[in-house]
Scaffold this active site. Sequence first.
Site, PDB file in Angstrom:
ATOM      1  N   CYS A 119       0.802  -1.228   0.000  1.00 20.39           N
ATOM      2  CA  CYS A 119       0.000   0.000   0.000  1.00 20.39           C
ATOM      3  C   CYS A 119       0.837   1.282   0.000  1.00 20.39           C
ATOM      4  CB  CYS A 119      -0.957   0.002   1.187  1.00 20.39           C
ATOM      5  SG  CYS A 119      -2.061  -1.422   1.224  1.00 20.39           S
ATOM      6  N   HIS A 252      -3.063   7.218   1.921  1.00 21.49           N
ATOM      7  CA  HIS A 252      -3.529   5.905   1.482  1.00 21.49           C
ATOM      8  C   HIS A 252      -4.922   5.685   2.051  1.00 21.49           C
ATOM      9  CE1 HIS A 252      -4.055   1.723   0.859  1.00 21.49           C
ATOM     10  NE2 HIS A 252      -3.781   1.377   2.111  1.00 21.49           N
ATOM     11  N   ASN A 282     -10.140  -0.138   0.116  1.00 23.46           N
ATOM     12  CA  ASN A 282      -8.676  -0.075   0.104  1.00 23.46           C
ATOM     13  C   ASN A 282      -8.181  -0.718  -1.191  1.00 23.46           C
ATOM     14  OD1 ASN A 282      -5.921  -0.472   0.455  1.00 23.46           O
ATOM     15  ND2 ASN A 282      -6.091  -1.157   2.569  1.00 23.46           N
TER      16      ASN A 282
END
Length: 325
Positions: A119, A252, A282
């Site tokens: 990520c 993020h 996500n």
Amino acid sequence: MTRYSRITGTGSYLPPNRLTNAQLAAELAVKGVETSDEWIVERTGIKARHFAAPDVTSSDLGLEAAKRAIEAAGLQAADIDLIIVATSTPDMVFPSVACILQHKLGIAGCPAFDLQAVCSGFVYALTVADAMIKSGAASKALVIGAEVFSRILDFSDRTTCVLFGDGAGAVVLEASETPGILASDLHADGKHVGILCVPGHVSGGQVLGSPLLTMDGKAVFKLAVGVLESAARATLAKAGLLETDIDWLIPHQANLRIMHSTAKKLKLPLEKLIVTVDEHGNTSAASIPLALDEAVRSGKVKKGDILMLEGVGGGFTWGAVLLKY
């Protein structure tokens, strides 16, 4: 003359299959897994995510985002002289998604490679592209985050399968006489490998270990908030700027609680926080460029704005990039 880099175009792409929490909960219920829209929203802020069709790969998603970024920059694919793809879900073991995507763009010759920092991948990739441009190794870089995390989810684990989605985001980073990328700060700590990982690997034609994502959510949350604050402050110090100079925080998009906590620690009003996790879930390395592109195209982010991009992910990896758009 000093050589800098700046973002000249953004693009993103989401697969058309949008799955709401209620729809996902209904699918999971058939498998005996209990969850609800209320449970997911309360803990994560996520309301929906997009899943790619079984025959769609990271390079397919990345290609669409790349085309839009190249068009926004006013360039042709042939102008690109560097391709970096941040992904944890490549089309195959090798070659890289970047090489596959290069061919799909109809170009050849320029360096193309993948970068794997989960990520945090996009801020890592953007930092590498910036360094290569500053060194003279490239002039027009295509930096992409692309993921199909739906392929590696354990749909018997409600604590993880509700969190992730598929998508891609891209930017064109060009050489500039004035600074665009102002500072970056990257870190990793391998002792936390086990708190977020896909432990399986291929050996002798078989997958040994689990090929599905596993996560210690509490450990990730505890680590993420602290390291995101420290990375942000480090980039500000390197650039000689203050928290009050930040126009937009684009972190993020993992969990709304982590994002709100980070903004609070930086003393930034939530109005300066770009949020797409509610609709995207996500999307790992794709989340920051997806959020950036949406903010640019909606008119929130304007030329000259100071943006703080932050990523945190498996490894454990984390980092931040401060830039003038």
